[in-house]
Design a protein around this motif. Structure first.
Motif, short mmCIF file in Angstrom:
data_model
loop_
_atom_site.label_atom_id
_atom_site.label_comp_id
_atom_site.label_asym_id
_atom_site.label_seq_id
_atom_site.Cartn_x
_atom_site.Cartn_y
_atom_site.Cartn_z
N CYS A 1 0.84 -1.20 0.00
CA CYS A 1 0.00 0.00 0.00
C CYS A 1 0.87 1.25 0.00
O CYS A 1 1.92 1.30 0.66
N GLN A 2 0.44 2.27 -0.70
CA GLN A 2 1.19 3.52 -0.75
C GLN A 2 1.31 4.14 0.63
O GLN A 2 2.36 4.64 1.01
N ASN A 3 0.22 4.11 1.39
CA ASN A 3 0.27 4.60 2.76
C ASN A 3 0.75 3.46 3.65
O ASN A 3 0.06 2.46 3.84
N GLN A 4 1.95 3.58 4.18
CA GLN A 4 2.57 2.50 4.92
C GLN A 4 1.86 2.22 6.25
O GLN A 4 2.15 1.23 6.91
N GLY A 5 0.90 3.06 6.61
CA GLY A 5 0.08 2.79 7.78
C GLY A 5 -0.97 1.73 7.53
O GLY A 5 -1.63 1.27 8.47
N LEU B 1 -4.11 5.84 11.36
CA LEU B 1 -4.74 5.84 10.03
C LEU B 1 -6.19 5.37 10.11
O LEU B 1 -7.05 5.88 9.38
N MET B 2 -6.48 4.41 10.98
CA MET B 2 -7.88 3.99 11.15
C MET B 2 -8.72 5.15 11.68
O MET B 2 -9.85 5.37 11.23
N ASN B 3 -8.17 5.89 12.64
CA ASN B 3 -8.90 7.04 13.17
C ASN B 3 -9.13 8.09 12.09
O ASN B 3 -10.19 8.72 12.03
N ASN C 1 -12.81 9.38 10.82
CA ASN C 1 -13.12 10.80 10.82
C ASN C 1 -13.54 11.28 9.43
O ASN C 1 -14.48 12.06 9.27
N CYS C 2 -12.82 10.83 8.40
CA CYS C 2 -13.15 11.21 7.03
C CYS C 2 -14.56 10.75 6.67
O CYS C 2 -15.36 11.52 6.09
N ILE C 3 -14.87 9.50 6.99
CA ILE C 3 -16.18 8.96 6.64
C ILE C 3 -17.29 9.67 7.41
O ILE C 3 -18.32 10.03 6.84
N ASN C 4 -17.08 9.89 8.69
CA ASN C 4 -18.12 10.49 9.53
C ASN C 4 -18.35 11.97 9.25
O ASN C 4 -19.43 12.50 9.53
N ALA D 1 -14.33 2.64 14.65
CA ALA D 1 -13.09 2.04 14.15
C ALA D 1 -13.17 0.52 14.18
O ALA D 1 -13.74 -0.08 15.09
N MET D 2 -12.59 -0.10 13.17
CA MET D 2 -12.43 -1.55 13.18
C MET D 2 -11.36 -1.93 14.19
O MET D 2 -10.35 -1.22 14.31
#
Length: 505
Positions: A289-293, A490-492, A496-499, A348-349
């Motif tokens: 993944c590009q985002n290593q998180g 990154l999960m947080n 936040n983005c979705i909500n 969050a998952m």
């Protein structure tokens, strides 16, 4: 038990083979035995006719799925139970191979299948189910004695396997013998280059299918991201498996078991996913993944073009030895997007949450857990197919879209049958009591696939998803797997983005 070796394609991966090289399972890897003798040998010709008739009578073996019925397995018994469930799959695979390689014996003896294949399989399964009972009871759990009645299997005839394949009217042609092998025109017992499908009835010209569904309707919660609730999205870019990260394991269903899937998976994201990877190893792995998180693991069965060519696993377990043959197709796009819930916010998952969606055995299990969407670019908002592979018009690409369960029980990262800890939204878009809305993973895979042709009731140069061999490469068996290893930060961010209604990457 040692770690299995991750496989890579060789430079000879796509070398074409002559049609006459088709051998019985265990010899050269294909599960079709060539019984078509020279035309001038009348006795052999008669035997060939009998063999073909036997093949038409019995197509596959259908066994109850014990794993789906296990809903309460103590933690101390899970590894032992997983091993025994993998043994059940192996037994079915071996029985199917024997079914496919004994057509002449079946033609000569009407009781052969029952006496030599189905009967012994029942005995093996009964002993394995009893070992599952012992594992559960030793760990202090309760065993449902009704599971012992799942030992018996049935055979399905070709007519039975074709039954129900016409549920979506698209003008697909029915076929009771199916498939072609190479260039000499010889028919195979049950279609496809590997002898176990697909057949012409598995395909439909998408331009002839009446619009049947908007992408966003149905049991799988496609409409979760509606006009209210949590409307944002989070997209992660993890490549298309250009580094050929493949294996035939399944660390969710069969941890610690080499070739637990009996078919090949594409892996993107986490680069350490095999049967022996524990959560610590997955958390510390490299990621594509590009985002290593995002070290999550995303994996699905490969798609192959059965054009007479072979790939690196032609003589391997889970590959050609089990009827998964042809050239592996790398997606041109692999879009991984998380969306929200149309009625409220998401949470969050948990780390290491495992989700399986769809059913790799849906052809013999029934469609209760099936979650399949096949289409073509330019048609996705008009036609979504479940039990057919689309034949796309020129300039259009094949699309596999999978939308995961988006409700979580709030406690468990997995369950005994790998399903009951997550669920799809209810009809009104909410999660059932006790379940919490989580970001919904949507996977969209796009492929450049040469369009198959239907000629004289047979499919020429078909494509098909890898399957357990007895599931005959049916499109309804498509499935997808996910293990969450997003970093906490990154999960947080995703939540936040979705909500808040944002579109983030």
């Amino acid at each position: 038990m040692g770690r299995n070796t991750r496989k890579r394609r060789s430079s000879m991966a796509t070398k074409a083979v002559a049609a006459s090289a088709a051998l019985a399972l265990g010899g050269g890897g294909l599960i079709w035995a060539n019984f078509y003798a020279s035309a001038h040998e009348s006795k052999s010709g008669q035997n060939a006719t009998k063999a073909a008739q036997a093949a038409a009578q019995v197509a596959t073996i259908s066994c109850p799925d014990v794993g789906q019925k296990l809903t309460n397995v103590p933690n101390g018994a899970r590894q032992g139970v997983a091993t025994e469930l993998a043994n059940l799959d192996k037994q079915i695979t071996e029985a199917y191979a024997r079914l496919a390689s004994t057509r002449q014996a079946q033609a000569n003896d009407s009781g052969f299948v029952q006496n030599a294949i189905v009967g012994p399989l029942k005995e093996k399964r009964a002993a394995t189910i009893d070992r599952i009972r012992i594992n559960i009871q030793r760990a202090g759990g309760q065993f449902d004695s009704a599971l012992s009645r799942l030992a018996a299997c049935q055979t399905q005839t070709t007519n039975q396997t074709d039954a129900g394949q016409g549920g979506q009217d698209g003008g697909g042609q029915q076929n009771d013998g199916g498939g072609q092998q190479g260039g000499n025109g010889q028919q195979q017992n049950n279609g496809g280059q590997g002898g176990n499908g697909p057949v012409a009835a598995d395909f439909v010209d998408i331009t002839k299918v009446q619009g049947n569904a908007q992408l966003g309707v149905g049991q799988n919660g496609l409409a979760a991201n509606g006009r209210s609730g949590s409307r944002g999205t989070f997209t992660t870019s993890c490549g298309t498996n250009g580094n050929d990260n493949h294996n035939t394991d399944n660390v969710i269903v069969a941890p610690g078991v080499t070739n637990g899937a009996h078919h090949l998976h594409d892996y993107v994201g986490n680069q350490n996913n095999d049967a022996f990877a524990n959560d610590q190893e997955l958390a510390g792995a490299d990621t594509s993944c590009q985002n290593q998180g995002d070290k999550s693991s995303y994996f699905w069965p490969v798609l192959r073009l059965q054009d007479g060519s072979q790939d690196f696993d032609q003589n391997n377990d889970g590959g050609g030895k089990e009827g998964n043959v042809g050239r592996i197709l790398q997606p041109s796009q692999a879009q991984l997007k998380f969306v929200g819930n149309k009625r409220g916010k998401v949470v969050a998952m948990p780390t290491a949450l495992r989700i399986i969606t769809g059913d790799a055995k849906a052809f013999v299990n029934g469609t209760g857990n099936a979650n399949v969407n096949w289409s073509c670019t330019g048609f996705e908002n008009k036609v979504q197919l479940e039990d057919k592979y689309p034949i796309c018009p020129q300039g259009s690409q094949v699309v596999r879209t999978t939308n995961f369960q988006s409700c979580w029980d709030g406690q468990n990262i997995d369950s005994a049958n790998h399903r009951t800890h997550v669920a799809f939204v209810q009809a009104d878009g909410t999660c059932a009591n006790g379940f919490k809305a989580i970001p919904q993973l949507q996977v969209r895979l796009v492929y450049n696939v040469p369009a198959p042709k239907i000629q004289n009731g047979q499919v020429v140069n078909p494509y098909a998803v890898d399957t357990f061999p007895e599931n005959l490469h049916k499109p309804i068996t498509d499935h997808n797997d996910f293990i969450n290893f997003f970093s906490t930060n990154l999960m947080n961010k995703m939540v936040n983005c979705i909500n808040t209604g944002k579109k983030c990457r």
